[in-house]
Design an enzyme around this catalytic site. Sequence first.
Site, mmCIF file in Angstrom:
data_model
loop_
_atom_site.group_PDB
_atom_site.id
_atom_site.type_symbol
_atom_site.label_atom_id
_atom_site.label_comp_id
_atom_site.label_asym_id
_atom_site.label_seq_id
_atom_site.Cartn_x
_atom_site.Cartn_y
_atom_site.Cartn_z
ATOM 1 N N TYR A 1 0.717 -1.270 0.048
ATOM 2 C CA TYR A 1 0.006 0.002 0.018
ATOM 3 C C TYR A 1 0.746 1.196 0.007
ATOM 4 O O TYR A 1 1.982 1.197 0.478
ATOM 5 C CB TYR A 1 -0.855 -0.151 1.068
ATOM 6 N N TYR B 1 0.024 -10.051 0.596
ATOM 7 C CA TYR B 1 1.150 -9.371 1.264
ATOM 8 C C TYR B 1 1.091 -10.247 2.882
ATOM 9 O O TYR B 1 0.007 -10.678 3.199
ATOM 10 C CB TYR B 1 0.918 -8.049 1.544
ATOM 11 N N ARG C 1 -2.421 -12.158 3.607
ATOM 12 C CA ARG C 1 -3.697 -11.805 2.993
ATOM 13 C C ARG C 1 -3.729 -12.093 1.529
ATOM 14 O O ARG C 1 -3.132 -11.753 0.759
ATOM 15 C CB ARG C 1 -3.966 -10.160 3.139
ATOM 16 N N HIS D 1 -6.834 -8.710 -2.751
ATOM 17 C CA HIS D 1 -8.313 -8.144 -2.422
ATOM 18 C C HIS D 1 -8.492 -6.857 -2.911
ATOM 19 O O HIS D 1 -7.184 -6.141 -2.898
ATOM 20 C CB HIS D 1 -8.666 -8.626 -1.152
ATOM 21 N N HIS E 1 -10.656 -3.106 -1.271
ATOM 22 C CA HIS E 1 -11.513 -2.742 -0.401
ATOM 23 C C HIS E 1 -12.528 -1.859 -0.995
ATOM 24 O O HIS E 1 -12.234 -1.083 -2.199
ATOM 25 C CB HIS E 1 -10.990 -2.029 0.504
#
Length: 233
Positions: free
Chosen positions: A105, A144, A154, A157, A159
């Site tokens: 991110y 990640y 994770r 995905h 959000h």
Amino acid sequence: MSELAQYYRPFGQTQPPYRFDSYASTVLRSPLQAPIPLPQGLSEISGPRPSPEVRADVDSDLTRQGAGEAIGQRIIVSGRVLDENARPVRRALIEIWQANAAGRYRHPRDLWDAPLDPNFNGAGRALTDDEGRYQFTTVRPGAYPWRNHHNAWRPAHIHFSLFGNAFAQRLVTQMYFPGDELLAFDPIYNAVPDGNARARLVASFDWASTRPGWAHGFVFDIVLRGRDSTPFD
């Protein structure tokens, strides 16, 4: 837990519980008593609203928000936002955020040593049309690691945040990708008790929106309420 379960949403098996011990942070942030419902008043339903001036040609294309093009496999994510009676939800503001193709991110608290992409900020927005449809162009995010448990990863995905008539009306969910081997080990995904409801968090590969030689297409419909509602965070 039983008292909270009694208070919780209708069709509770379609939604994650407040506390799911395998998802470690919920142990500390879940309520110890049944929450007190606060009915929405005039200030909640007539307060500041999301701007209708969303530019679909820019805001919804996450691959063209830098000086160059974002790195990674391009994807087109589209779908509809519907109510419990399958009616379209018009002019709903949808915001998305995600990791880049390497699974990182653009956020100061993300300290994983995967590379950042200078041409990808990982955020976009769009308004649904009269049929409740939306579309984003982005790159497929990478998996990640996180600190929930030993060797925790994770799954890939995206959000999704949906706003209603005012900023006080907001729902947040996550979209996953079909065939991801990490789904079986992810406590956030598996916090949803009902298997059919969990499956509604997984997008479908869409040949119709796949563009030859350019991008894969995925469809992700969002149902706001009812027995077939999408699980929300």
